[in-house]
Write a protein that holds these residues in place. Structure first.
Motif, short mmCIF file in Angstrom:
data_model
loop_
_atom_site.label_atom_id
_atom_site.label_comp_id
_atom_site.label_asym_id
_atom_site.label_seq_id
_atom_site.Cartn_x
_atom_site.Cartn_y
_atom_site.Cartn_z
N ASP A 389 -67.15 -48.90 20.12
CA ASP A 389 -66.66 -47.57 19.79
C ASP A 389 -67.15 -47.15 18.41
OD1 ASP A 389 -65.36 -45.25 20.10
OD2 ASP A 389 -63.33 -46.06 20.18
N LYS A 390 -66.88 -45.90 18.07
CA LYS A 390 -67.38 -45.34 16.81
C LYS A 390 -66.84 -46.08 15.60
CE LYS A 390 -67.65 -40.92 14.32
NZ LYS A 390 -67.26 -39.49 14.35
N ILE A 391 -65.59 -46.58 15.68
CA ILE A 391 -64.97 -47.22 14.52
C ILE A 391 -65.68 -48.52 14.16
CG2 ILE A 391 -63.29 -48.56 15.84
CD1 ILE A 391 -61.23 -47.85 13.69
N TYR A 392 -66.38 -49.13 15.10
CA TYR A 392 -67.11 -50.37 14.82
C TYR A 392 -68.45 -50.12 14.13
CZ TYR A 392 -63.91 -52.68 18.10
OH TYR A 392 -62.80 -53.17 18.72
N CYS A 393 -68.96 -48.91 14.24
CA CYS A 393 -70.33 -48.64 13.84
C CYS A 393 -70.44 -48.25 12.37
CB CYS A 393 -70.92 -47.54 14.72
SG CYS A 393 -70.85 -47.94 16.47
N THR A 394 -69.94 -49.10 11.49
CA THR A 394 -70.08 -48.86 10.06
C THR A 394 -71.49 -49.24 9.60
OG1 THR A 394 -69.29 -51.08 9.52
CG2 THR A 394 -67.63 -49.35 9.74
N ARG A 395 -71.85 -48.79 8.42
CA ARG A 395 -73.18 -49.12 7.89
C ARG A 395 -73.34 -50.63 7.69
NH1 ARG A 395 -76.00 -44.64 6.15
NH2 ARG A 395 -74.78 -42.71 6.01
N ALA A 396 -72.26 -51.28 7.24
CA ALA A 396 -72.34 -52.72 7.02
C ALA A 396 -72.57 -53.46 8.33
CB ALA A 396 -71.06 -53.22 6.35
N ASN A 397 -71.84 -53.06 9.40
CA ASN A 397 -72.03 -53.71 10.70
C ASN A 397 -73.41 -53.44 11.27
OD1 ASN A 397 -69.49 -54.83 10.64
ND2 ASN A 397 -68.54 -53.21 11.87
N GLY A 414 -76.45 -39.81 11.22
CA GLY A 414 -77.27 -38.64 10.94
C GLY A 414 -77.25 -37.63 12.06
N ARG A 415 -78.15 -36.64 11.96
CA ARG A 415 -78.24 -35.59 12.98
C ARG A 415 -78.78 -36.17 14.27
NH1 ARG A 415 -81.26 -30.45 10.61
NH2 ARG A 415 -80.61 -29.71 12.67
N PRO A 416 -78.22 -35.76 15.42
CA PRO A 416 -78.69 -36.30 16.70
C PRO A 416 -80.11 -35.84 17.01
CG PRO A 416 -77.14 -34.50 17.05
CD PRO A 416 -77.13 -34.79 15.58
N LYS A 417 -80.91 -36.76 17.55
CA LYS A 417 -82.27 -36.46 17.94
C LYS A 417 -82.30 -35.89 19.35
CE LYS A 417 -84.09 -40.22 15.08
NZ LYS A 417 -84.87 -41.48 15.07
N ALA A 418 -83.43 -35.25 19.68
CA ALA A 418 -83.55 -34.65 21.01
C ALA A 418 -83.60 -35.73 22.09
CB ALA A 418 -84.81 -33.79 21.07
N VAL A 419 -84.33 -36.80 21.84
CA VAL A 419 -84.44 -37.91 22.79
C VAL A 419 -84.21 -39.20 22.03
CG1 VAL A 419 -85.90 -39.14 24.42
CG2 VAL A 419 -86.08 -36.65 24.21
N ASP A 420 -83.23 -39.98 22.47
CA ASP A 420 -82.93 -41.24 21.80
C ASP A 420 -82.55 -42.26 22.85
OD1 ASP A 420 -82.29 -43.29 20.19
OD2 ASP A 420 -80.87 -42.20 18.93
N GLU A 421 -83.37 -43.27 23.03
CA GLU A 421 -83.12 -44.27 24.06
C GLU A 421 -81.92 -45.14 23.73
OE1 GLU A 421 -86.67 -46.44 24.54
OE2 GLU A 421 -87.84 -44.74 25.32
#
Length: 508
Positions: A389-397, A414-421
Motif C-alpha cells: 500500500d501507499k503507506i509502505y512506499c516511503t523514500r527510505a523503503n 512524482g508526477r505520473p508518467k503516461a506509460v509506466d510498467e
C-alpha cells in the motif's frame, strides 16, 4: 468434464414420507457405521496433508514435562481440536460437542474408532492456547507448508506440499547459480477487534467504580477495621444511569457525569489504601491485585484527560477486564477506530504468513523491510516483486528495496508518467484483501473472543494457520479431481485405441 462432474454430484432433497416421531425410535434408525469413511471428506483429506509427527514434537517441546509430571492429553488431539474450532468458527463447548458427535472429526484427531465420549473438558482450550503461542503456531504453519528446517518431503524432494517453490527448484542463471530473487510478496496490515463493549469514558469509570467497591468488600474485616468505608453505591449508580440511559447526551451532561464518577472512584481508591495499611502482607490474590493496578492507572488517565479537556492519552485503557487492548485508528467508513491487536501479514502463492502482531498502533511502513527479511529466511531467497500500500512506499523503503534489487510494484513518486510498467494495477493487491475478508467473515478474525493477551494472540495466529490449511486441503482435493478425470479419460481412450489398432497399422 469438471463442470459435468460438479453437476452430477449434486443430490436432490430426500423424498421419504414423513414418519411421526412417536413411530420412529432410535433402535430402528439405520446407521452407516458398517460403511467405510469417505476418502474425499475434507477432514480425511486434511489429515493426510498435515505432518502430525513434526507438529506433535513441536507441541510437546513447549510443555517441558517429558521426564516429570503427569502425562498430558494427546498432542494431536490438542492441535487438531484448535484447528477444528477455527475452521468451523465454533465456541469451545460447541467444538467438544461436535467432536463427540462427528466420526470424521475423530478420524482427523487420530482416533482408531468412533466413541461418543467427549475428548476433554472445554475449559482446557485455554491451556491449549497458552501452550500454542504465536511463535509455536507460526512454526507449525511453516512446517505444514514444508518450509521449516526439518522439512516435510513425504511426496517430493523438489517441491513442498503447499506448492511454494523451494530454492533447489528455482530457474538457473547462465553461470549455473541459483537466482537470489523469486516470487511475489503482497503485504498489508489490518486490525483484529476484541470482543469488548464499545468503550466510553463514562462507562469505563462506572466499571472501575463497581470493581473498586468489590475490592473494598474483600479488604474490609470487622476484626481489623472499626467502620466500613463509605461508597454511596446506590447514589453513584443512579447518577450514572441518569446520563447513560439518555438517547441524546449533551457534552455538558457527559462532562458532569464523568466528574461525579471520578470523585466516587478517587474516594474508593483512597479507602482501599487505608484498609490495606492494616494488613502485614498483600491481602489480595493475583487477579484482584491486577484489577487494583488497572483501576488506578485508568483513574490517572481519565483524570488527566478530564483536566486537559482531551480525549486521547498514551497507552489508553479501554477495558478494565482486558487492559492490554488498545484503540487502533483505521479510518474506515463503518469503524474509524477499532479496539484490538494490529497485525501485518504477507501472502505468497496464496498462502498467508503472520509477520507482525502488536497491541499498540504501529506505522506499517516501518515493518516492510523486516517482512522482506523474514521472506528470505522463510524461503531462502528475496522476492522479485513487492506489492504494498501507499503507506509502505516511503523514500527510505524504496532505497532499501532498490539496493536489494527488489522491484516495488506501487505508485511511483512524482508526477505520473503516461506509460509506466511498474505501476501496480488496481486489482493486483486483491489476494491479501481477500484473505483478510475470508479470515474475518468465515473464521472470526473480526471478533476475538479470548480474554487474555497470550490466548488472544494464539487465537489470531490459529486463524492464519486455518487459512493455509483450507487452501492446502482445497488444492489436494483439486489434484484428486484432476487425477480422477485424467484416469477416466484414459479408460475411455484405451478401448478405442485397441479397436482402432488394426486400421492404424493398415493406414501406416
Amino acid at each position: 468434464m469438471l463442470d459435468s462432474m460438479a453437476k452430477s454430484s449434486k443430490n436432490r432433497a430426500s423424498k421419504q414420507n414423513y414418519v411421526s416421531q412417536d413411530q420412529l425410535g432410535i433402535e430402528g434408525f439405520e446407521s452407516p457405521f458398517s460403511r467405510k469413511l469417505n476418502p474425499k471428506n475434507r477432514w480425511v483429506v486434511l489429515s493426510r496433508n498435515i505432518p502430525w509427527d513434526i507438529l506433535v514434537s513441536t507441541y510437546n517441546s513447549a510443555l517441558g514435562n517429558s521426564k516429570t509430571g503427569a502425562a498430558s492429553i494427546n498432542a494431536r488431539v490438542a492441535i487438531g481440536s484448535v484447528i477444528i474450532k477455527h475452521i468451523c468458527d465454533l465456541s469451545d463447548r460447541e467444538t467438544v460437542q461436535q467432536i463427540q458427535e462427528n466420526m470424521y472429526m475423530q478420524f482427523f484427531l487420530g482416533y482408531s474408532s468412533f466413541t461418543d465420549e467427549p475428548p476433554f473438558d472445554p475449559s482446557l482450550f485455554v491451556e491449549f492456547r497458552k501452550r500454542l503461542g504465536v511463535e509455536q503456531i507460526n512454526k507449525i504453519n511453516e512446517l505444514i507448508l514444508g518450509l521449516g528446517s526439518e522439512g516435510y518431503h513425504a511426496k517430493s524432494s523438489t517441491q513442498d506440499r503447499a506448492g511454494v517453490v523451494k530454492k533447489e527448484t528455482l530457474p538457473k542463471q547462465d553461470g549455473g547459480e541459483v537466482v537470489t530473487h523469486f516470487g511475489k510478496m503482497i503485504t498489508d496490515a489490518t486490525a483484529c477487534p476484541q470482543d469488548i463493549a464499545y468503550p466510553t469514558d463514562l462507562n469505563l469509570l462506572n466499571d472501575a467504580r463497581e470493581k473498586s467497591q468489590l475490592l473494598i468488600d474483600t479488604l474490609y474485616k470487622k476484626v481489623l477495621h472499626k467502620k466500613k468505608p463509605r461508597t454511596d453505591r446506590k447514589k453513584a449508580r443512579k447518577e450514572y444511569l441518569q446520563t447513560a440511559q439518555k438517547k441524546v447526551k449533551s457534552k455538558k451532561a457527559i462532562h458532569n457525569a464523568v466528574k461525579k464518577q471520578l470523585a466516587y472512584l478517587r474516594r474508593n481508591i483512597s479507602s482501599i489504601h487505608k484498609l490495606w495499611d492494616s494488613y502485614q502482607k498483600i491481602p489480595l490474590d493475583r487477579n484482584e491485585y491486577k484489577y487494583l493496578l488497572v483501576i488506578q492507572t485508568l483513574y490517572d488517565q481519565q483524570k488527566q484527560m478530564f483536566d486537559r479537556g482531551e480525549h486521547s492519552v498514551d497507552n489508553r485503557i479501554v477495558s478494565i477486564h482486558q487492559p492490554h487492548v488498545r484503540p487502533i485508528v483505521r479510518g474506515k467508513t463503518n469503524a474509524k477506530t477499532e479496539f484490538g491487536a494490529k497485525i501485518q501479514a504477507t501472502v505468497m502463492n496464496g498462502y498467508t504468513f503472520l509477520d507482525e502482531l502488536s497491541w499498540e498502533a504501529f506505522n506499517e511502513g516501518t515493518c516492510l523491510i523486516s517482512s522482506v527479511e523474514k521472506y528470505k529466511v522463510r524461503f531462502g531467497f528475496y522476492p522479485e516483486y513487492v506489492l504494498a500500500d501507499k503507506i509502505y512506499c516511503t523514500r527510505a523503503n524504496r532505497k532499501v528495496l532498490k539496493d536489494l534489487s527488489i522491484t516495488l510494484r506501487a505508485k511511483p513518486l512524482g508526477r505520473p508518467k503516461a506509460v509506466d510498467e511498474k505501476h501496480v494495477s488496481p486489482g493486483e493487491r486483491n489476494p491479501i484483501e481477500g484473505k483478510f475478508g475470508q479470515a474475518k467473515t468465515a473464521y472470526g478474525l473480526n471478533r476475538i473472543k479470548a480474554r487474555l493477551q497470550a490466548t488472544s494472540q494464539s487465537w489470531i495466529a490459529s486463524i492464519i494457520l486455518v487459512l493455509n490449511l483450507v487452501k492446502l486441503a482445497g488444492e489436494a482435493l483439486l489434484c484428486h479431481v484432476v487425477l480422477v478425470t485424467y484416469s477416466a479419460r484414459q479408460m475411455k481412450f484405451e478401448p478405442w485405441l485397441r479397436n482402432r489398432q488394426p486400421q492404424l497399422k493398415l493406414a501406416a
